[in-house]
Design a protein around this motif. Structure first.
Motif, mmCIF file in Angstrom:
data_model
loop_
_atom_site.group_PDB
_atom_site.id
_atom_site.type_symbol
_atom_site.label_atom_id
_atom_site.label_comp_id
_atom_site.label_asym_id
_atom_site.label_seq_id
_atom_site.Cartn_x
_atom_site.Cartn_y
_atom_site.Cartn_z
ATOM 1 N N ILE A 408 0.841 -1.207 0.000
ATOM 2 C CA ILE A 408 0.000 0.000 0.000
ATOM 3 C C ILE A 408 0.871 1.251 0.000
ATOM 4 O O ILE A 408 0.621 2.202 -0.743
ATOM 5 C CB ILE A 408 -0.954 0.000 1.216
ATOM 6 C CG1 ILE A 408 -1.948 -1.166 1.113
ATOM 7 C CG2 ILE A 408 -1.711 1.322 1.309
ATOM 8 C CD1 ILE A 408 -2.768 -1.387 2.371
ATOM 9 N N TYR A 413 -1.448 -1.291 -5.304
ATOM 10 C CA TYR A 413 -2.763 -1.589 -4.748
ATOM 11 C C TYR A 413 -3.313 -2.938 -5.192
ATOM 12 O O TYR A 413 -3.970 -3.639 -4.411
ATOM 13 C CB TYR A 413 -3.746 -0.464 -5.105
ATOM 14 C CG TYR A 413 -3.318 0.890 -4.584
ATOM 15 C CD1 TYR A 413 -2.952 1.046 -3.253
ATOM 16 C CD2 TYR A 413 -3.281 2.010 -5.422
ATOM 17 C CE1 TYR A 413 -2.555 2.284 -2.755
ATOM 18 C CE2 TYR A 413 -2.887 3.252 -4.928
ATOM 19 C CZ TYR A 413 -2.528 3.385 -3.599
ATOM 20 O OH TYR A 413 -2.141 4.609 -3.108
ATOM 21 N N CYS A 417 -4.488 -5.872 -2.621
ATOM 22 C CA CYS A 417 -5.821 -6.470 -2.558
ATOM 23 C C CYS A 417 -5.781 -7.981 -2.749
ATOM 24 O O CYS A 417 -6.516 -8.723 -2.093
ATOM 25 C CB CYS A 417 -6.727 -5.819 -3.610
ATOM 26 S SG CYS A 417 -7.267 -4.169 -3.133
ATOM 27 N N LEU A 438 -5.772 0.738 4.174
ATOM 28 C CA LEU A 438 -6.686 0.393 3.083
ATOM 29 C C LEU A 438 -7.744 1.478 2.894
ATOM 30 O O LEU A 438 -8.007 1.931 1.776
ATOM 31 C CB LEU A 438 -7.374 -0.947 3.379
ATOM 32 C CG LEU A 438 -6.538 -2.223 3.186
ATOM 33 C CD1 LEU A 438 -7.231 -3.403 3.851
ATOM 34 C CD2 LEU A 438 -6.308 -2.506 1.719
ATOM 35 N N SER A 451 -11.255 -7.499 3.782
ATOM 36 C CA SER A 451 -10.380 -7.260 4.920
ATOM 37 C C SER A 451 -11.168 -7.170 6.214
ATOM 38 O O SER A 451 -10.806 -7.735 7.233
ATOM 39 C CB SER A 451 -9.582 -5.979 4.691
ATOM 40 O OG SER A 451 -8.964 -5.562 5.860
#
Length: 459
Positions: A408, A413, A417, A438, A451
């Protein structure tokens, strides 16, 4: 033995079973006992006791109690060894209530008269499994019986009470011990002194030391002195710790590697590295065998002080002195390199130790992953993460969180993920720090939801 005529007597067969027990070949002994039963070889209660003991060691209490039935069927009378073995088996399987019930029922039915071994076995088993209150109940029961506690029994109770921080209860039992004329020994005083040190009751520590040495004429051993060195060092009383070592030498109880390592750790904690190195020199001058633990204390301290050159020099000295660094040693040095931002050197060092045959553990990988991510070598971190899985090490929750946060921060990204999805699939949770990143970076809603599923308390 089976071919001999007449057959050897039961004593000879029991010797064979006993030999197997000493070799810890419990299943073999049980199998042999079963053959003896089938072949009608002479047996006695001792044979059954041996077999019951083997079943208890093999975690088969059901077989052990069925053998007790076999004792009755053959007309034998179970003895104190039979019942003591079964009680010990119940305690080893963390069944103190059942052990207590068996014990009390046997007493009520007058099936056996427990001896000092029976009581000590039960009390020791209860103390080791953390059932101190039940051990104390049995201890009181013993005091009211004809079989009185001895020094060893008192030491078990006092040691367990001290271990669980019940200082005043331990002191009360110690006072009872003296009043009843049971002589304490060094094993009585050591846990009391340790727990008093832990709660900073220094006046009582001095009092008990005086009582121990002057009134009871008991000389503290290396363990007792090391307890004092540790306590004084932990409390920053390093002059007192040094004085303890002087007293040890005067009394002929010479400090060992644990004592000196404890003192060294105290100096390192306070950043007194010259004094810590002086302790190392003392160890060498006294020709005490060094170990990795001692060096690891110094290495960790120098790395925390950001004096990596000295740490690396000590690391090389380890090898020259014939000491093989362990995984903790390498983890400390890797952490030190990463702290200084030397991630490339850390990676080189990581591969070098592997070439030398040292196997990294999960902490090694997490240390290096954290350092690489912190210094923006995320691509190398991702490669290392994949290599970790290929080498058979399963990433943990912390491992995923480290690499996800690194991705991150470097704006990778998609990779972040994917890793979140994989982490959740493995049943791990994204921690608060990862979730904050996030959300702050407004990643895809699906990624955030996945998450959050792993951490419902954050929603």
């Amino acid at each position: 033995m089976l071919r001999r005529r007449p057959l050897p007597n039961v004593f000879d067969f029991n010797q064979l079973l006993t030999a197997l027990v000493r070799m810890k070949q419990y299943p073999v002994a049980v199998s042999l006992f079963r053959d003896m039963c089938i072949l009608n070889i002479p047996l006695n209660v001792v044979s059954f006791n041996i077999a019951i003991n083997c079943c208890c060691h093999s975690n088969r209490l059901d077989y052990a109690f069925s053998l007790l039935g076999g004792v009755f069927k053959r007309g034998f009378v179970p003895n104190v060894v039979t019942y003591t073995t079964l009680i010990r088996g119940l305690l080893s399987q963390h069944k103190p209530s059942e052990a207590r019930l068996l014990f009390t029922n046997l007493i009520k039915l007058r099936e056996f008269e427990p001896n000092i071994v029976t009581y000590s076995t039960m009390i020791n088993g209860l103390c080791k499994t953390g059932h101190t209150d039940m051990a104390l109940w049995l201890f009181r029961f013993m005091q009211d019986s004809d079989c009185k506690p001895d020094t060893i029994t008192y030491n078990m109770i006092i040691g367990s009470l001290c271990k669980h921080g019940r200082v005043d209860d331990a002191l009360n039992v110690h006072s009872e011990m003296i009043e009843k004329g049971v002589l304490p020994d060094v094993w009585t005083y050591s846990p009391i002194i340790q727990v008093l040190c832990n709660v900073n009751r220094w006046e009582e520590v001095s009092m008990f030391l005086k009582q121990m040495m002057d009134d009871m004429n008991i000389s503290p051993d290396v363990r007792t002195f090391t307890i004092l060195v540790y306590a004084y060092s932990k409390s920053g009383k390093l002059d007192d710790a040094e004085q303890v070592i002087e007293i040890m030498n005067e009394r002929g109880e010479y400090p060992d590697i644990v004592t000196y390592s404890t003192l060294m750790h105290g100096y390192c904690t306070q950043g007194k590295m010259d004094e810590a190195l002086a302790v190392l020199s003392t160890i060498k001058s006294k020709e005490i065998i060094l170990d990795c633990y001692t060096y690891n204390i110094l290495l960790d301290a120098f790395c925390r002080e950001l004096k990596l050159d000295i740490a690396m020099d000590l690391y090389r000295k380890m090898a020259s002195e014939g000491l093989s660094p362990d995984v903790v040693t390498h983890n400390i040095l890797l952490h030190g390199l990463c702290q200084l931002g030397k991630s490339t050197e850390a990676l080189t060092f990581f591969y070098k130790i592997q070439d030398l045959g040292h196997k990294p553990n999960i902490v090694t990988y997490e240390t290096l992953l954290g350092g690489l991510c912190k210094n923006h070598y995320v691509d190398k971190a991702l490669s290392l993460f994949q290599a970790m899985e290929c080498n058979g090490l399963i990433p943990e929750s912390d491992t995923y969180n480290i690499i996800i946060r690194g991705c991150i921060r470097d704006k990778k990204y998609n990779e972040a993920c994917k890793l979140v999805d994989k982490m959740v699939d493995c049943g791990f949770s994204a921690d608060a720090s990862t979730n904050t990143l996030l959300e702050h970076n407004q990643l895809s809603l699906q990624c955030i939801r996945r998450s959050m599923l792993a951490t419902p308390h954050i929603i």
